[in-house]
Every structure is written in C-alpha cells, then in structure tokens.
Design an enzyme around this catalytic site. Structure first.
Site, PDB file in Angstrom:
ATOM      1  CG  ASP A 159     -23.787   7.539 -32.758  1.00  0.00           C
ATOM      2  OD1 ASP A 159     -22.823   6.808 -32.989  1.00  0.00           O
ATOM      3  OD2 ASP A 159     -24.558   7.945 -33.656  1.00  0.00           O
ATOM      4  CG  HIS A 187     -24.086   7.560 -37.363  1.00  0.00           C
ATOM      5  ND1 HIS A 187     -23.863   7.085 -36.099  1.00  0.00           N
ATOM      6  CD2 HIS A 187     -23.923   6.505 -38.187  1.00  0.00           C
ATOM      7  CE1 HIS A 187     -23.596   5.785 -36.159  1.00  0.00           C
ATOM      8  NE2 HIS A 187     -23.621   5.413 -37.417  1.00  0.00           N
TER       9      HIS A 187
HETATM   10  N1  LIG Z   1     -26.964   4.876 -38.461  1.00  0.00           N
HETATM   11  C1  LIG Z   1     -26.418   3.903 -37.749  1.00  0.00           C
HETATM   12  O1  LIG Z   1     -26.237   4.048 -36.524  1.00  0.00           O
HETATM   13  C2  LIG Z   1     -25.986   2.610 -38.381  1.00  0.00           C
HETATM   14  C3  LIG Z   1     -26.026   2.439 -39.749  1.00  0.00           C
HETATM   15  N2  LIG Z   1     -25.622   1.258 -40.319  1.00  0.00           N
HETATM   16  C4  LIG Z   1     -25.720   1.151 -41.777  1.00  0.00           C
HETATM   17  O2  LIG Z   1     -26.909   0.417 -42.115  1.00  0.00           O
HETATM   18  C5  LIG Z   1     -26.760  -0.122 -43.435  1.00  0.00           C
HETATM   19  C6  LIG Z   1     -27.208  -1.575 -43.465  1.00  0.00           C
HETATM   20  O3  LIG Z   1     -26.369  -2.366 -42.651  1.00  0.00           O
HETATM   21  P1  LIG Z   1     -26.509  -3.962 -42.586  1.00  0.00           P
HETATM   22  O4  LIG Z   1     -27.915  -4.363 -42.414  1.00  0.00           O
HETATM   23  O5  LIG Z   1     -25.502  -4.424 -41.619  1.00  0.00           O
HETATM   24  O6  LIG Z   1     -26.021  -4.324 -44.069  1.00  0.00           O
HETATM   25  P2  LIG Z   1     -26.273  -5.686 -44.890  1.00  0.00           P
HETATM   26  O7  LIG Z   1     -25.309  -5.664 -46.033  1.00  0.00           O
HETATM   27  O8  LIG Z   1     -26.316  -6.859 -43.993  1.00  0.00           O
HETATM   28  O9  LIG Z   1     -27.744  -5.470 -45.447  1.00  0.00           O
HETATM   29  C7  LIG Z   1     -28.050  -4.448 -46.337  1.00  0.00           C
HETATM   30  C8  LIG Z   1     -29.193  -4.937 -47.196  1.00  0.00           C
HETATM   31  O10 LIG Z   1     -29.605  -3.840 -48.006  1.00  0.00           O
HETATM   32  C9  LIG Z   1     -29.926  -4.363 -49.271  1.00  0.00           C
HETATM   33  N3  LIG Z   1     -29.956  -3.310 -50.273  1.00  0.00           N
HETATM   34  C10 LIG Z   1     -28.945  -2.779 -51.000  1.00  0.00           C
HETATM   35  N4  LIG Z   1     -29.402  -1.864 -51.852  1.00  0.00           N
HETATM   36  C11 LIG Z   1     -30.738  -1.792 -51.673  1.00  0.00           C
HETATM   37  C12 LIG Z   1     -31.783  -1.030 -52.266  1.00  0.00           C
HETATM   38  N5  LIG Z   1     -31.520  -0.156 -53.236  1.00  0.00           N
HETATM   39  N6  LIG Z   1     -33.032  -1.218 -51.824  1.00  0.00           N
HETATM   40  C13 LIG Z   1     -33.304  -2.102 -50.853  1.00  0.00           C
HETATM   41  N7  LIG Z   1     -32.379  -2.872 -50.258  1.00  0.00           N
HETATM   42  C14 LIG Z   1     -31.095  -2.712 -50.661  1.00  0.00           C
HETATM   43  C15 LIG Z   1     -28.842  -5.420 -49.522  1.00  0.00           C
HETATM   44  O11 LIG Z   1     -29.199  -6.318 -50.554  1.00  0.00           O
HETATM   45  C16 LIG Z   1     -28.783  -6.082 -48.142  1.00  0.00           C
HETATM   46  O12 LIG Z   1     -29.706  -7.139 -48.027  1.00  0.00           O
HETATM   47  C17 LIG Z   1     -25.296   0.105 -43.816  1.00  0.00           C
HETATM   48  O13 LIG Z   1     -25.178   1.257 -44.647  1.00  0.00           O
HETATM   49  C18 LIG Z   1     -24.634   0.364 -42.468  1.00  0.00           C
HETATM   50  O14 LIG Z   1     -23.436   1.093 -42.595  1.00  0.00           O
HETATM   51  C19 LIG Z   1     -25.187   0.219 -39.553  1.00  0.00           C
HETATM   52  C20 LIG Z   1     -25.141   0.336 -38.178  1.00  0.00           C
HETATM   53  C21 LIG Z   1     -25.526   1.543 -37.496  1.00  0.00           C
HETATM   54  O1  LIG Z   2     -19.696   1.770 -38.013  1.00  0.00           O
HETATM   55  C1  LIG Z   2     -20.404   1.419 -38.970  1.00  0.00           C
HETATM   56  O2  LIG Z   2     -20.045   1.425 -40.152  1.00  0.00           O
HETATM   57  C2  LIG Z   2     -21.800   1.002 -38.675  1.00  0.00           C
HETATM   58  C3  LIG Z   2     -22.365   2.081 -37.859  1.00  0.00           C
HETATM   59  O3  LIG Z   2     -22.786   3.106 -38.373  1.00  0.00           O
HETATM   60  C4  LIG Z   2     -22.185   2.001 -36.412  1.00  0.00           C
HETATM   61  O4  LIG Z   2     -21.936   0.917 -35.870  1.00  0.00           O
HETATM   62  O5  LIG Z   2     -22.315   3.035 -35.767  1.00  0.00           O
END
Ligand SMILES: NC(=O)C1=CN([C@@H]2O[C@H](COP(=O)(O)OP(=O)(O)OC[C@H]3O[C@@H](n4cnc5c(N)ncnc54)[C@H](O)[C@@H]3O)[C@@H](O)[C@H]2O)C=CC1
Ligand SMILES: O=C([O-])CC(=O)C(=O)O
Length: 327
Positions: A159, A187
């Site tokens: 952000d 967030h």
């Molecule tokens: N804080 C922030 O600014 C942001 C947060 N996110 C969040 O990050 C997370 C991951 O996003 P992506 O990588 O795009 O998702 P993705 O679906 O591509 O990858 C997530 C991975 O986590 C694995 N996973 C699920 N449960 C698990 C567990 N108990 N232990 C270990 N691995 C596990 C899945 O198998 C998958 O490989 C989501 O919750 C998303 O909303 C995404 C963007 C920004």
């Molecule tokens: O928007 C979402 O779900 C993923 C995220 O947290 C971001 O891009 O800030």
C-alpha cells in the site's frame, strides 16, 4: 561472508513466492554478503509444483543460496528459522473483500503460530502476507507465546509503495524523491494512506497537490488498488506483493535511514489506537528493532479515518478469535 541464515517462505509453490524467492536468493533482502538456506513450505498436493520451483532455483545458480528444503511439514519448514515470510493462504477473487478470507485462512495462521513457537528461533522475524494480513498476524502471534510480540508484523508495504507511486506520477517526479507517506490501519479498503507528513522533491506534498484529490481520489485509488489488479489480471497482485515483502524485510533486517516505513505491528496504544490489534503505523528501524514514530499531528480528518479502520480491525479480531476457539 557470514554463516547462512535459514529463511522460510510459505505458499512457496504460489504466485507471490515465485517472484519473492528470486529476490531473497539474489541478495535483494539480506544483502550481498548474507548466504541463505531456504525452507519452502506448501501443502502436500503442491509438492510436484514445488519441485519445479526448486529446479528453477537450482538453475538460477545463485551464489548466496546454500541449500533449498521443500516440504509440506511445518516442523521441517520452521526449524531454526531466523525469518519467516508467511505467504501461503487463499487469495481473494473478484467481488470479495479480504476479510471474506478470514474463515478459510485464519486457521492456517493458528497452526503456523504454534509451529513457529515450537521450532523457530526465539528471535525469528515473521512477516504475514496472507490475507487478511493484519488479523492473521495477530492470531499467529497469539499462538506463539514464547516469541516476542514485536517479532510479528503484517504487510502494508505494498500500500505504501502504491501510494508513493501515485504521488510521484501526480507530481511528475521520480519515486525516490517521494518520502514519508504513511499507511495507517488495516491492509483493506479501510486503510488510511496519509500524505500529511510526506514530501516530494523536499516539499510538503500538501503544498504541491490539491487537497480535494488527496482526500478522495488518491485515498480510494490506494484502498482499492488490489481489487483493480484482480479485475484486470483475474488474479491478485503477485510481482508487486513480492517486491513489497522484500522491501519490508530488507528494511527490518538492515534498518531505515531517516525516513518512515509502514508496517502492521501490534499496537501499544500509540495515537490512541487500542492495544492488541495489529495496526499499520509509521516506524523507524535500527538494529533490527522497529519503533513507532511518535508525535505526528492527527487532525480531525485523519482521526475519522483512523476510527473507521480501527473498528474494522476490532471486528476482525473478534471473528478470528471465535473461529480459532471453535477449532
Ligand atoms: N498483504 C498484502 O499486501 C498482500 C497479500 N496477498 C495475499 O497473499 C496470499 C498468497 O497469494 P498468492 O501467492 O497470490 O496465492 P496463490 O494461491 O498463488 O499461492 C498460495 C499458496 O499457498 C499455499 N498454501 C495454502 N495453504 C497453505 C498452508 N497451510 N501452508 C503452506 N502453504 C499453503 C497454496 O497451496 C498455494 O501454493 C493470499 O492470501 C493473498 O490474498 C496478496 C497480495 C498482497
Ligand atoms: O487485493 C488482494 O486481494 C491482494 C492484496 O492484498 C493486494 O493486492 O493488496
């Protein structure tokens, strides 16, 4: 060259990890003198995909990467780690808010908190990326009582980076000339991106950009940027999330120099934010210890925004504790 440190990335077969692992192994987070052992945690059905990621890490021939350990067992993944990037969690789809992920994701952070408590180094630094990140970090810390609360943080750096980029474009300057924009709160779409203390080219942003933009369009653009990326890409932000995770931990590890960064940290009551929620504050970091920047002026407009995001975090906390207590 110092001894290698063990660094865990969860969700290691997923989108964000695919970019993040490169940055860690390349020295972009811990510096070019720090070797790393990567432990990669994902769930059992993803072990085949993870094997491909391990092959690619090998094929990158990183000079700082000493060893890679892929696993579906948190006991192996968290053993003696100095840093944990908790990325693994379900991402939201179009039309969802991040808090809609609470029921699916919060249990992951309960289990991982317990595992960190048992297996990780007691000074482990934990960054929670998986959404809803603030509340997941709170839960993770709650279930890891032998690790100091200040070692659990949630990612709002994406952000901050978004806000900085928007202002740089508006003013027509390089990103590096824009400093001290703050992300307060959750967030989520209630976060408050605040330019009151920010500068661009050494001048107050509030003197360079009109107030009506700063108090409406700017805030909404940053609040809703994640949703805008999902609408366009049909998947949530990954490259920018990985960059922000790298920025967050690099600053925590190596320190900040005279500027603020925003991190979700356990509130100590600063700025009249209730204690015991993970709230994004401006912090400065030295010797791997963050400190909330004190004494900033909070005007009536800002206080209204802080109240909204605080209310949401208190509600999320209650829901999360109810889910955890029922399991
Ligand atoms: N804080 C922030 O600014 C942001 C947060 N996110 C969040 O990050 C997370 C991951 O996003 P992506 O990588 O795009 O998702 P993705 O679906 O591509 O990858 C997530 C991975 O986590 C694995 N996973 C699920 N449960 C698990 C567990 N108990 N232990 C270990 N691995 C596990 C899945 O198998 C998958 O490989 C989501 O919750 C998303 O909303 C995404 C963007 C920004
Ligand atoms: O928007 C979402 O779900 C993923 C995220 O947290 C971001 O891009 O800030």
């Amino acid at each position: 060259m110092s001894e290698p440190i063990r660094v865990c990335v969860t969700g290691a077969a997923g989108q964000i990890a695919y970019s993040l692992l490169y940055m860690i192994a390349n020295g972009d987070v811990f510096g070019r003198e720090q070797k790393v052992i990567l432990t990669l945690l994902d769930i059992e059905p993803m072990m085949g995909v993870l094997e491909g990621v391990v092959m690619e890490l090998s094929d990158c021939a990183f000079t700082l990467l000493t060893q890679v350990i892929p696993t579906a067992d948190p006991a192996v993944a968290f053993k003696d780690v100095s840093v944990a990037f908790l990325v693994g969690a379900m991402p939201r789809r179009q039309g969802m808010e991040r808090k809609d992920l609470l029921s699916a994701n919060v249990k992951i952070f309960k289990v991982q908190g317990e595992a960190l408590n048992t297996y990780a180094k007691k000074d482990v630094k934990v960054l929670v990326v998986g959404n809803p990140a603030n509340t997941n970090a709170l839960i993770c810390s709650h279930y890891a009582p032998t690790i100091p609360k200040e070692n659990f943080t949630a990612m709002t750096r994406l952000d901050q980076n978004r806000a900085r980029a928007q202002i740089a474009q508006r003013v027509g300057t390089d990103i590096s000339n824009v400093q001290n924009i703050i992300i307060w709160g959750n967030h989520s779409a209630t976060q408050f991106p605040d330019v009151a203390n920010g500068t661009a080219n050494g001048k107050a942003i509030t003197d360079l950009v009109d107030t009506s933009y700063l108090q409406s369009e700017f805030i909404e653009t940053v609040q809703k940027r994640g949703a805008a990326v999902i609408a366009a890409r049909k998947m949530s932000s990954a490259m920018s999330a990985a960059k922000a995770a790298a920025d967050h931990v690099r600053d925590w590890w190596l320190g900040t120099t005279g500027t603020f960064v925003s991190m979700g940290v356990l509130s100590d009551g600063s700025y009249n934010i209730p204690k015991d929620i993970v709230f994004s504050f401006p912090v400065e970091i030295q010797n791997k210890q963050w400190k909330i920047v004190q004494g900033l002026n909070i005007d009536e407009f800002a206080r209204g925004k802080l109240d909204i995001t605080t209310k949401e975090l208190l509600e999320e906390k209650e829901e999360a504790m109810a889910i955890c207590n029922a399991n």
